[in-house]
Write a protein that holds these residues in place. Structure first.
Motif, PDB file in Angstrom:
ATOM      1  N   ALA A  44      -2.434  71.209  11.265  1.00 50.69           N
ATOM      2  CA  ALA A  44      -3.009  69.911  11.629  1.00 50.69           C
ATOM      3  C   ALA A  44      -1.876  68.912  11.773  1.00 50.69           C
ATOM      4  O   ALA A  44      -0.957  68.882  10.951  1.00 50.69           O
ATOM      5  N   ARG A  45      -1.944  68.101  12.842  1.00 49.89           N
ATOM      6  CA  ARG A  45      -0.988  67.024  13.057  1.00 49.89           C
ATOM      7  C   ARG A  45      -1.728  65.682  13.008  1.00 49.89           C
ATOM      8  O   ARG A  45      -2.855  65.605  12.526  1.00 49.89           O
ATOM      9  N   ASP A  46      -1.105  64.632  13.542  1.00 50.95           N
ATOM     10  CA  ASP A  46      -1.646  63.277  13.442  1.00 50.95           C
ATOM     11  C   ASP A  46      -3.097  63.184  13.918  1.00 50.95           C
ATOM     12  O   ASP A  46      -3.970  62.701  13.182  1.00 50.95           O
ATOM     13  N   LYS A  94      -9.063  62.881  12.949  1.00 49.49           N
ATOM     14  CA  LYS A  94     -10.408  63.433  13.171  1.00 49.49           C
ATOM     15  C   LYS A  94     -11.027  63.914  11.858  1.00 49.49           C
ATOM     16  O   LYS A  94     -12.208  63.684  11.581  1.00 49.49           O
ATOM     17  N   ILE A  95     -10.215  64.608  11.054  1.00 49.92           N
ATOM     18  CA  ILE A  95     -10.706  65.140   9.779  1.00 49.92           C
ATOM     19  C   ILE A  95     -11.210  64.014   8.886  1.00 49.92           C
ATOM     20  O   ILE A  95     -12.293  64.101   8.280  1.00 49.92           O
ATOM     21  N   VAL A  96     -10.447  62.930   8.811  1.00 50.70           N
ATOM     22  CA  VAL A  96     -10.845  61.791   7.984  1.00 50.70           C
ATOM     23  C   VAL A  96     -12.122  61.155   8.534  1.00 50.70           C
ATOM     24  O   VAL A  96     -13.012  60.752   7.764  1.00 50.70           O
ATOM     25  N   PRO A 120     -19.601  68.106   8.207  1.00 45.62           N
ATOM     26  CA  PRO A 120     -18.674  69.236   8.104  1.00 45.62           C
ATOM     27  C   PRO A 120     -17.820  69.337   9.352  1.00 45.62           C
ATOM     28  O   PRO A 120     -18.226  68.900  10.434  1.00 45.62           O
ATOM     29  N   LEU A 121     -16.655  69.910   9.216  1.00 45.69           N
ATOM     30  CA  LEU A 121     -15.764  70.074  10.368  1.00 45.69           C
ATOM     31  C   LEU A 121     -16.338  71.096  11.344  1.00 45.69           C
ATOM     32  O   LEU A 121     -17.125  71.968  10.956  1.00 45.69           O
ATOM     33  N   PRO A 122     -15.960  71.018  12.616  1.00 45.44           N
ATOM     34  CA  PRO A 122     -16.480  71.958  13.623  1.00 45.44           C
ATOM     35  C   PRO A 122     -16.177  73.409  13.260  1.00 45.44           C
ATOM     36  O   PRO A 122     -15.168  73.714  12.609  1.00 45.44           O
ATOM     37  N   ASN A 123     -17.043  74.289  13.716  1.00 46.87           N
ATOM     38  CA  ASN A 123     -16.855  75.741  13.558  1.00 46.87           C
ATOM     39  C   ASN A 123     -16.698  76.160  12.099  1.00 46.87           C
ATOM     40  O   ASN A 123     -16.099  77.178  11.803  1.00 46.87           O
ATOM     41  N   GLY A 124     -17.234  75.344  11.199  1.00 51.73           N
ATOM     42  CA  GLY A 124     -17.185  75.720   9.792  1.00 51.73           C
ATOM     43  C   GLY A 124     -15.795  75.718   9.194  1.00 51.73           C
ATOM     44  O   GLY A 124     -15.528  76.431   8.220  1.00 51.73           O
ATOM     45  N   VAL A 125     -14.869  74.934   9.747  1.00 53.65           N
ATOM     46  CA  VAL A 125     -13.513  74.882   9.207  1.00 53.65           C
ATOM     47  C   VAL A 125     -13.550  74.346   7.783  1.00 53.65           C
ATOM     48  O   VAL A 125     -14.078  73.264   7.521  1.00 53.65           O
ATOM     49  N   ASP A 126     -13.001  75.108   6.850  1.00 56.22           N
ATOM     50  CA  ASP A 126     -12.989  74.750   5.433  1.00 56.22           C
ATOM     51  C   ASP A 126     -11.546  74.555   4.984  1.00 56.22           C
ATOM     52  O   ASP A 126     -10.733  75.476   5.035  1.00 56.22           O
ATOM     53  N   GLU A 152      -2.435  69.335  19.347  1.00 51.78           N
ATOM     54  CA  GLU A 152      -2.986  68.669  18.163  1.00 51.78           C
ATOM     55  C   GLU A 152      -4.196  69.419  17.585  1.00 51.78           C
ATOM     56  O   GLU A 152      -4.780  68.973  16.596  1.00 51.78           O
ATOM     57  N   ALA A 153      -4.574  70.541  18.179  1.00 53.52           N
ATOM     58  CA  ALA A 153      -5.717  71.312  17.691  1.00 53.52           C
ATOM     59  C   ALA A 153      -5.442  71.877  16.306  1.00 53.52           C
ATOM     60  O   ALA A 153      -4.295  71.980  15.857  1.00 53.52           O
ATOM     61  N   ILE A 154      -6.530  72.246  15.611  1.00 52.10           N
ATOM     62  CA  ILE A 154      -6.390  72.955  14.341  1.00 52.10           C
ATOM     63  C   ILE A 154      -6.348  74.451  14.634  1.00 52.10           C
ATOM     64  O   ILE A 154      -7.272  75.012  15.223  1.00 52.10           O
ATOM     65  N   TYR A 155      -5.246  75.094  14.247  1.00 56.29           N
ATOM     66  CA  TYR A 155      -5.084  76.534  14.367  1.00 56.29           C
ATOM     67  C   TYR A 155      -5.194  77.186  12.991  1.00 56.29           C
ATOM     68  O   TYR A 155      -4.970  76.539  11.971  1.00 56.29           O
TER      69      TYR A 155
END
Length: 493
Positions: free
Chosen positions: A343-345, A350-352, A360-366, A462-465
């Motif tokens: 995760a970057r800036d 987005k997370i905040v 909850p975050l998309p696609n069940g990201v925990d 900037e995506a979450i991998y």
């Protein structure tokens, strides 16, 4: 008179962008080798070794030295007697060359440039436009310098207008002390003096295109005030003990470059811009004999290095808990294996937003009990799982750290120091901050065995991998007790 054709300009700019993405300048490599050989701090020596190993791998594999393949700076001097065959404005031609270079399918580079900088900040998808500086002379040719400048070093740029009686030396030293390690030392410091505000900044940037020659200057001795200042700053900045990656050591700068220009008697404009461990630039000229040809460097300029493994600890991320993180201390070198998230800036923002909305975050990201790696990787080519994937500057994520701790992350991986409030949070939550070596992106990517986008794919880098890593080299920068190597390391040296 020979004609300089549009396509030759395009192909030359594209070739230059590709060339500097994987070849360090030869003088820079030699300076880094010398820094490695004389480094006394083992942590800093290991960091320089990783940078040099990465540099050789990139020279051989033709992949980027750094995941931040930079914004493009072009200095172009157009001869008034040159005959150009153009179907569009020269600026359009130059940017077409940049776009061609950055979208090359054999070595796709990362697109870092965003339009509407005060608003939507939308990625332009080909790293254009370049920042272009024009000048003219009376020749019949074109002289061009192409440089790629990463955000970490550009963000540390400084400018001031001193009083005529003020000390340039004092201003530079004070700012270097507070510059931190986000610019990825060891590198080169460029200084511009005089003119007016914009001229001083341009001089500082131009100075970074000069060859590394501080030892030649030292051997023959200074001939004027500027050369005296160069030597004094070079010696005294290295005495500060910041060292490679801010880990503490004897080499922080490989050279200090200065250009000056006459100025108003009431002013003393001074600018300072660092070049990082991914220093990238090349000069060429076009005279109507076709596109520029770039010579491959001799691979013998790179030494064959190995990182000592006697004190390295192999760590399975799946075995880590908040309770057993305390076994690792600031300065420990680890080889991580397991799954981490990125995760970057933009992703942090987005997370905040999701957290504050109670969604909850998309696609069940925990994120609970996970390590977050601050990285925006280069897109993969051929059989790669991911392109070069080195760390970005961590302080940009400091303002999000409390929210991330409340969500329950276990730790963070990035580069350079953290601010004291963040260090306090790491201690409070018994978390841990690890650093990977800035400027060793291709080397780091070899430890990433699988990569998949989990969320915010539309945001590109900037995506979450989720990365699956095997023996990813990192150093404990802040341990669970809040001890920071970026404080203890430089203090020691």
């Amino acid at each position: 008179m020979k004609v300089i054709k549009e396509q030759d300009i395009i192909d030359s700019i594209a070739g230059a962008c590709q060339y500097i993405s994987y070849y360090h300048p030869e003088d820079f490599v030699k300076a880094m080798v010398e820094a490695y050989e004389k480094e006394e701090s083992q942590s800093a020596k290991n960091a320089i070794a990783q940078i040099l190993i990465n540099s050789k791998m990139c020279a051989m594999g033709h992949r980027p030295l750094c995941q931040d393949t930079g914004s493009v700076n072009i200095f172009i001097k157009v001869g008034l007697n040159a005959k150009l065959e153009l179907s569009k404005e020269l600026e359009e031609v130059l940017n077409e060359g940049v776009a061609k270079g950055y979208t090359d399918p054999d070595n796709t580079l990362r697109y870092s440039v965003v339009s509407d900088p005060a608003g939507e900040r939308k990625n332009t998808k080909n790293n254009t436009p370049a920042v272009i500086h024009y000048s003219v002379d009376n020749s019949d040719k074109i002289e061009i310098t192409v440089a790629a400048k990463g955000g970490g070093s550009e963000n540390k740029s400084k400018f001031t207008v001193l009083n005529p009686s003020d000390s340039i030396y004092d201003w530079v030293m004070e700012n270097v002390k507070h510059m931190g390690a986000g610019w990825c030392p060891p590198g080169i410091l460029g200084i511009g003096i005089g003119g007016n505000p914009e001229k001083a900044m341009l001089l500082a940037k131009e100075s970074l295109m000069d060859h590394v020659d501080i030892h030649e200057l030292k051997a023959r001795g200074p001939k004027n005030a500027v050369e005296e200042l160069r030597l004094k700053l070079y010696e005294d900045i290295n005495k500060l003990g910041l060292g490679a990656q801010g880990l503490g050591g004897v080499t922080t700068v490989l050279d200090v470059k200065i250009l000056d220009y006459p100025c108003h008697a009431a002013s003393k404009p001074v600018a300072m811009i660092p070049n990082c461990a991914a220093t990238r630039h090349i000069e060429f000229e076009l005279d109507g004999n076709g596109p520029a040809k770039f010579e491959k460097p001799d691979l013998d300029i790179w030494p064959d290095l190995e990182i000592p493994m006697d004190s390295v600890k192999r760590v399975n991320i799946e075995d880590l808990t908040k309770e057993n993180l305390s076994q690792f201390k600031s300065g420990d070198t680890l080889l991580l294996s397991g799954k981490i998230l990125t995760a970057r800036d933009a992703a942090h923002k987005k997370i905040v937003e999701y957290k504050e909305a109670g969604k909850p975050l998309p696609n069940g990201v925990d994120l609970k009990d996970r390590f977050i790696y601050y990285v925006g990787p280069v897109n993969p080519v051929r059989d790669e799982k991911v392109g070069p994937a080195g760390p970005t500057t961590s302080t940009r994520m400091d303002k999000f750290t409390k929210d991330m701790m409340e969500i329950g992350i276990m730790g963070m991986i990035g580069k350079a120091e953290r601010k004291q409030p963040t260090i306090d949070l790491i201690k409070e939550y018994k978390s841990m901050y690890l650093i990977a070596t800035g400027g060793a992106a291709y080397l780091i990517s070899q430890s990433i065995k699988d990569a998949k986008v989990l969320a915010f794919e539309e945001m590109g880098m900037e995506a979450i991998y989720e990365f699956e890593v095997k023996d990813m080299p990192v150093t404990v920068a802040v341990d669970t007790e809040g001890t920071s190597i970026h404080t203890t390391g430089p203090a020691q040296w």
